[in-house]
Design an enzyme around this catalytic site. Structure first.
Site, PDB file in Angstrom:
ATOM      1  N   LEU A  44     -11.776 -21.940 -20.649  1.00  0.00           N
ATOM      2  CA  LEU A  44     -11.069 -23.065 -20.796  1.00  0.00           C
ATOM      3  C   LEU A  44     -10.172 -23.330 -19.799  1.00  0.00           C
ATOM      4  O   LEU A  44     -10.221 -22.066 -18.881  1.00  0.00           O
ATOM      5  CB  LEU A  44     -10.292 -22.991 -22.165  1.00  0.00           C
ATOM      6  N   SER A  45      -9.180 -24.375 -19.418  1.00  0.00           N
ATOM      7  CA  SER A  45      -8.679 -24.465 -18.272  1.00  0.00           C
ATOM      8  C   SER A  45      -7.621 -23.467 -18.249  1.00  0.00           C
ATOM      9  O   SER A  45      -7.070 -23.028 -17.380  1.00  0.00           O
ATOM     10  CB  SER A  45      -8.253 -25.974 -18.153  1.00  0.00           C
ATOM     11  N   GLU A  46      -7.075 -23.129 -19.600  1.00  0.00           N
ATOM     12  CA  GLU A  46      -5.966 -21.883 -19.588  1.00  0.00           C
ATOM     13  C   GLU A  46      -6.102 -21.327 -20.838  1.00  0.00           C
ATOM     14  O   GLU A  46      -6.917 -21.574 -21.947  1.00  0.00           O
ATOM     15  CB  GLU A  46      -4.640 -22.416 -19.644  1.00  0.00           C
ATOM     16  N   THR A  47      -5.985 -19.868 -20.582  1.00  0.00           N
ATOM     17  CA  THR A  47      -5.753 -18.843 -21.646  1.00  0.00           C
ATOM     18  C   THR A  47      -4.363 -18.135 -21.677  1.00  0.00           C
ATOM     19  O   THR A  47      -4.178 -17.698 -20.581  1.00  0.00           O
ATOM     20  CB  THR A  47      -6.847 -17.701 -21.892  1.00  0.00           C
TER      21      THR A  47
END
Length: 266
Positions: A44-47
């Site tokens: 995902l774009s961020e964790t």
């Protein structure tokens, strides 16, 4: 070792809108390489990862490629998990981050994040940026953490198909392309191939520079914003001097467990 994982959609009123983020609560920090591996696997774009502290939480964000200094949508997602999944009773959360202390407050069904505002400066790279965006006409070109490209055609933003290899050669973390909106104050899209995210559907941190820009240009401190291409999300922004309050809703999607062998955990 088992780690709870929540995936939620930030800046969304229902699932499949806004920007998905993974959130992993931790009791103590794991090795940085392991945190990066989990973020890469999540894709995902961020964790977001957080650890409790005496005054709140220590919060970190990872793209599939790198750790970043600031991420708005994953902060919103982490706060939602703490409030709603972990049962936090306080109305305001304090996060210690690489960008300093960040506050997130409950306001009805929205969460409000208090971020430092960013100042934009002119950038003299019109030809290079226009080439990366397919030869579009640029009204104004600026930079802070990101390059900000202002155009005078909101529908044009929907059609953009940037050359990601050319974007990688430009300065800054990423690129936001923005225009005055019709049913909202301003719209944008954000591209960040240098940090492993070709397009981020909704980028809260980009609004720390976009909101002050549009606040000054439109002559108002409270603004509505929409970001995204095929997938979009809605934000509320309030410019308060050197701070920007960014508001949004969060929609839960899934809860799971990351299972790691003991040999990976140091």
């Amino acid at each position: 070792m088992n780690i709870d994982l929540y995936q939620v959609d930030a800046f969304a009123s229902k699932p499949f809108e806004g920007n998905p983020a993974a959130v992993c609560p931790l009791e103590a920090w794991l090795d940085d390489g392991l945190l990066q591996a989990i973020a890469t696997e999540n894709n995902l774009s961020e964790t977001a990862f957080f650890v409790p502290t005496e005054s709140g939480y220590h919060l970190r964000w990872f793209t599939p490629s790198v750790e970043v200094d600031l991420c708005g949508h994953a902060t919103l997602a982490a706060a939602w998990v703490i409030f709603n999944a972990l049962g936090e009773s306080a109305d305001t959360l304090r996060f210690e981050t690489r960008s300093g202390q960040l506050l997130v407050t409950r306001e009805g069904d929205e969460l409000a994040m208090d971020f430092p505002a960013k100042t934009l400066e002119p950038l003299e790279m019109h030809a290079e940026v226009a080439d990366a965006l397919g030869g579009i006409h640029i009204e104004e070109l600026l930079i802070s953490d990101d390059i900000v490209v202002v155009v005078n055609d909101a529908p044009l933003i929907e059609t953009l198909a940037p050359d990601m290899q050319l974007l990688k050669r430009l300065p800054g973390r990423g690129m936001a392309v923005t225009a005055k909106g019709h049913d909202v104050d301003f719209v944008s899209r954000w591209f960040g191939p240098k940090v492993g995210v070709e397009e981020d559907p909704v980028t809260g941190s980009a609004h720390t520079s976009l909101a002050p820009y549009w606040s000054e240009r439109l002559g108002k401190n409270a603004l509505t914003a929409r970001q995204g291409g095929a997938r979009k999300g809605e934000l509320g922004c309030e410019v308060e001097g050197a701070r920007v309050i960014i508001k949004g809703r969060v929609a839960p999607y899934l809860k799971g467990v990351v299972t790691l062998p003991d040999t990976l955990v140091k």
